[in-house]
Design a protein around this motif. Structure first.
Motif, PDB file in Angstrom:
ATOM      1  N   ALA A  57      20.691 -27.973  34.571  1.00 46.28           N
ATOM      2  CA  ALA A  57      19.214 -28.192  34.945  1.00 46.28           C
ATOM      3  C   ALA A  57      19.198 -29.944  34.719  1.00 46.28           C
ATOM      4  O   ALA A  57      18.644 -30.475  35.748  1.00 46.28           O
ATOM      5  N   LEU A 107      14.111 -20.887  29.489  1.00 44.63           N
ATOM      6  CA  LEU A 107      13.925 -22.302  29.010  1.00 44.63           C
ATOM      7  C   LEU A 107      15.185 -23.167  29.344  1.00 44.63           C
ATOM      8  O   LEU A 107      15.083 -24.264  29.784  1.00 44.63           O
ATOM      9  N   ARG A 108      16.318 -22.565  28.869  1.00 49.36           N
ATOM     10  CA  ARG A 108      17.468 -23.255  29.096  1.00 49.36           C
ATOM     11  C   ARG A 108      17.677 -23.936  30.626  1.00 49.36           C
ATOM     12  O   ARG A 108      18.244 -24.815  30.879  1.00 49.36           O
ATOM     13  N   GLU A 122      21.380 -25.540  30.243  1.00 52.74           N
ATOM     14  CA  GLU A 122      20.588 -26.535  30.010  1.00 52.74           C
ATOM     15  C   GLU A 122      21.022 -27.832  30.665  1.00 52.74           C
ATOM     16  O   GLU A 122      20.427 -28.968  31.156  1.00 52.74           O
ATOM     17  N   ARG A 165      15.930 -24.869  32.637  1.00 53.68           N
ATOM     18  CA  ARG A 165      14.903 -25.706  32.643  1.00 53.68           C
ATOM     19  C   ARG A 165      15.155 -27.102  32.225  1.00 53.68           C
ATOM     20  O   ARG A 165      14.564 -28.007  31.768  1.00 53.68           O
ATOM     21  N   GLY A 166      16.417 -27.059  31.401  1.00 54.46           N
ATOM     22  CA  GLY A 166      16.807 -28.265  30.786  1.00 54.46           C
ATOM     23  C   GLY A 166      16.568 -28.376  29.403  1.00 54.46           C
ATOM     24  O   GLY A 166      16.936 -29.380  28.805  1.00 54.46           O
ATOM     25  N   ILE A 167      16.133 -27.160  28.795  1.00 55.85           N
ATOM     26  CA  ILE A 167      15.533 -27.381  27.511  1.00 55.85           C
ATOM     27  C   ILE A 167      16.678 -26.900  26.493  1.00 55.85           C
ATOM     28  O   ILE A 167      17.310 -25.500  26.654  1.00 55.85           O
ATOM     29  N   ALA A 168      17.265 -27.525  25.656  1.00 62.73           N
ATOM     30  CA  ALA A 168      18.564 -27.329  24.805  1.00 62.73           C
ATOM     31  C   ALA A 168      18.160 -25.770  24.185  1.00 62.73           C
ATOM     32  O   ALA A 168      17.279 -25.420  23.764  1.00 62.73           O
TER      33      ALA A 168
END
Lengths: 274, 382
Positions: free
Chosen positions: A84, B339-340, A81, B342-345
């Motif tokens: 990203a 999901l991660r 994350e 894409r920057g989602i913790a």
């Protein structure tokens, strides 16, 4: 666009990686500067998809050697994350379907995570809807797809367009597109390639992972690399892709045989052609 | 004067930890884990109760009944009471016996409603409150031909007590009932929720039961399609964490042809929690051309949590479609990684996936449920 003085965004040195103790990457070297478009080609099993997953931080892959610098920082220290958020993007070969998670909400949460890292304010629902509707145009996507669950029931082409939509929203510095052309008919391929071309700028870089020349007819690479047996065997300009299209991958086996006979170390240095 | 040993103790701690008063109330010993239906269900949260009765507030007292709905007196309700329990072969079930015994021992609100038109929606809060002890509720719904109702029941507890709710539902031909239940308790509270439904031909039942946060929750929806040719849609969601135990035993029987069942039960178990699901479907010879589908999906979030899930189909009729399936999984690692990437913790990504898992059931609750923030209560944070 090649500018020798452009800043290095991604510097991969002697990268080795394994999955379940099986070595896949055996010393990959690659330097990507701002403004460049690179293509990594190779047969199935050559390690090119593994390279993309290792760069994105997939937990199933273990880095066993070498290093990767992203704008001078050790990329391998970051969680997926974080990678990203600081501007690395992986376009999936098989985008994952997530039933029950709304595509719109997913895109908003992802966009805001990236914006927070960039020091921009979070977008509320309304501001985000304006942004996403504007970016939909990049991939000529129907707004109806925003209301559905993430990738659920999307066709192959729709999934790939959704990937490029995410890229358009996240505005990465380094976009790695893993077999973005696979499963696309020619119209969808044109739309997806058009989206990638629109998003390419002198400040960012794109790494295309592909099997075929046909994507490279639509997106002109500055550098082409051929991967085999977990390393980059040859690097060249766009004409290398054309040569591959003409001659196929048979020479790869001869080259690998020659390397095996000549000792392993020789293979660690890419052979420059063209 | 010597106190009679059979009378329920009304005060004092003497009986805490001792289940004798409960057995006395029910007129039957507590279920034992040697019984198949109870083998995974530890009743220690129940036996730890203070032996006293709580008189809960009457949930209908504060409600204006919509048109098409009438409250029945005990005497007008009497002929109906017991019918659905008998029809679903559960009059002798221990939780039902406990409810009956407790009701007889103490004034307990009888919520008896006759529905004779398109009654719209009703939201009833059945609160055991924070007092220690046992609170019982009894509900009777009689839907006349062609009538309809959307009812949300909200059993709740905020203290060391047990809430016992027995509902009896009778659906006449063409009647439609959307029955939701949203039950939230605490780790020191118990829920015994028994729902017996008899459906006539041409009736429709949508029943969604959601429970979370109870130290012990036992839910038993039981449905008889008396003449087949009715539609039953069952949805269940139980979320348990800590040392909680959630147990759902469903039972559906078709006593005529061409009945339909669409059932989905979901469970989330975290920490050392334990989740049990048993789904019985009975298709005797008379039930030709029954179309039944049952699916159980469970999410196991911890190594120490435990999930037992069992479909139990008994099919004698030969011309039927009966599908069933059960899955137990962790959060899908590929979904999490996507999901991660894409920057989602990772904790937010896990939360998104859990929410999605729960929402598939929550969205079937009556509309009134939304104002009670079920997701927030179930998952802690949103």
């Amino acid at each position: 666009m090649i500018r020798p003085d452009a800043p290095v965004l991604l510097d991969i040195r002697d990268l080795q990686a394994a999955v379940e103790d099986q070595p896949i990457l055996k010393g990959v070297n690659l330097t990507i500067r701002a403004g460049e478009i690179h293509a990594v080609m190779g047969r199935n099993g050559s390690g090119k998809s593994t390279l993309s997953k290792v760069l994105a931080g997939h937990p199933a892959y273990t880095v066993t050697g070498g290093r990767v610098l992203y704008k001078g920082e050790n990329l391998l220290e970051f969680d997926p994350e974080q990678r990203a958020c600081i501007g690395l993007f992986l376009g999936f070969q098989y985008p994952v379907e997530i039933p029950g998670v709304s595509n719109l909400e997913f895109l908003r949460v992802a966009t805001n995570a990236r914006r927070a890292e960039q020091g921009f304010e979070e977008l509320d629902t309304f501001a985000f809807e304006d942004l996403v509707r504007e970016r939909l145009a990049v991939v000529q996507m129907d707004p109806a797809f925003l209301e559905r669950s993430v990738n659920e029931g999307f066709s192959g082409g729709e999934k790939k367009r959704n990937e490029i939509l995410q890229m358009a929203l996240l505005e990465p510095l380094v976009a790695i597109l893993d077999e973005t052309d696979s499963g696309l008919d020619i119209d969808a391929l044109r739309i997806v390639a058009g989206g990638v071309n629109q998003l390419a700028s002198p400040d960012n870089a794109t790494l295309l992972i592909t099997h075929y020349q046909r994507l490279l007819d639509l997106i002109t690479p500055d550098h082409v690399h051929v991967m085999a047996a977990g390393r980059i065997l040859r690097s060249g300009g766009k004409e290398l892709a054309l040569e591959l299209e003409r001659t196929g991958y048979d020479w790869v086996d001869q080259e690998l045989d020659r390397l095996a006979a000549g000792g392993q170390e020789a293979g660690r240095t890419p052979v420059e052609v063209g | 004067m010597v106190a009679t040993p059979t009378a329920p103790t009304s005060t004092g701690r003497a009986g805490a930890g001792d289940a004798a008063w409960l057995a006395t109330l029910a007129g039957a010993p507590l279920p034992s884990r040697r019984q198949e239906d109870w083998r995974f269900t530890d009743l220690k949260a129940l036996t730890a109760l203070e032996p006293q009765m709580i008189t809960p507030a009457d949930p209908l007292a504060a409600v204006d009944l919509p048109a098409g709905l009438e409250r029945l007196s005990s005497s007008s309700a009497a002929p109906w009471l017991g019918q659905a329990l008998a029809a679903t072969a559960s009059a002798e079930h221990w939780p039902v016996l406990l409810n009956s015994g407790a009701s007889a021992a103490q004034a307990c609100p009888l919520l008896a409603l006759r529905v004779f038109g398109a009654a719209g929606s009703l939201d009833l809060h059945l609160d055991a409150g924070s007092t220690a002890g046992l609170a019982t509720f009894r509900l009777l719904l009689v839907l006349e031909p062609g009538s309809s109702l959307e009812l949300l029941l909200r059993p709740s507890s905020s203290g060391p007590n047990a809430l016992s709710l027995v509902s009896e539902v009778i659906l006449a031909p063409g009647a439609e009932l959307k029955l939701g239940s949203l039950a939230f308790g605490t780790e020191e509270s118990c829920l015994f929720q028994h729902t017996a439904v008899v459906q006539a031909a041409g009736s429709r039942l949508d029943h969604t039961a959601v429970a979370g946060g109870w130290g012990l929750a036992r839910l038993e929806p039981r449905i008889l399609q008396r003449d087949g040719q009715a539609f039953s849609r069952l949805r269940g969601l139980q979320v348990c964490r800590g040392a909680e135990l959630a147990d759902t035993h469903t039972w559906v029987r078709f006593d005529g042809p061409e009945g339909e069942l669409d059932q989905l039960h979901k469970a989330v178990a975290d920490d050392q929690a334990r989740s049990v699901f048993n789904g019985a479907v009975r298709v005797p010879r008379a039930a030709q051309r029954t179309n039944a589908a049952q699916l159980s999906r469970s999410l196991l979030l911890s190594d120490r949590a435990r999930i037992d899930t069992k479909p139990e189909l008994e099919i004698v009729a030969d011309d039927v479609k009966c599908a069933h399936g059960a899955t137990v999984s962790r959060l899908q690692s590929e979904e999490l990684f996507y999901l991660r990437s894409r920057g989602i913790a990772s904790d937010q990504a896990a939360q998104l996936l859990q929410r999605a898992f729960c929402e598939e059931v929550l969205r079937d609750l009556p509309a009134a449920a939304a104002s009670h923030g079920p997701l927030l209560t179930l998952l802690g944070r949103a």
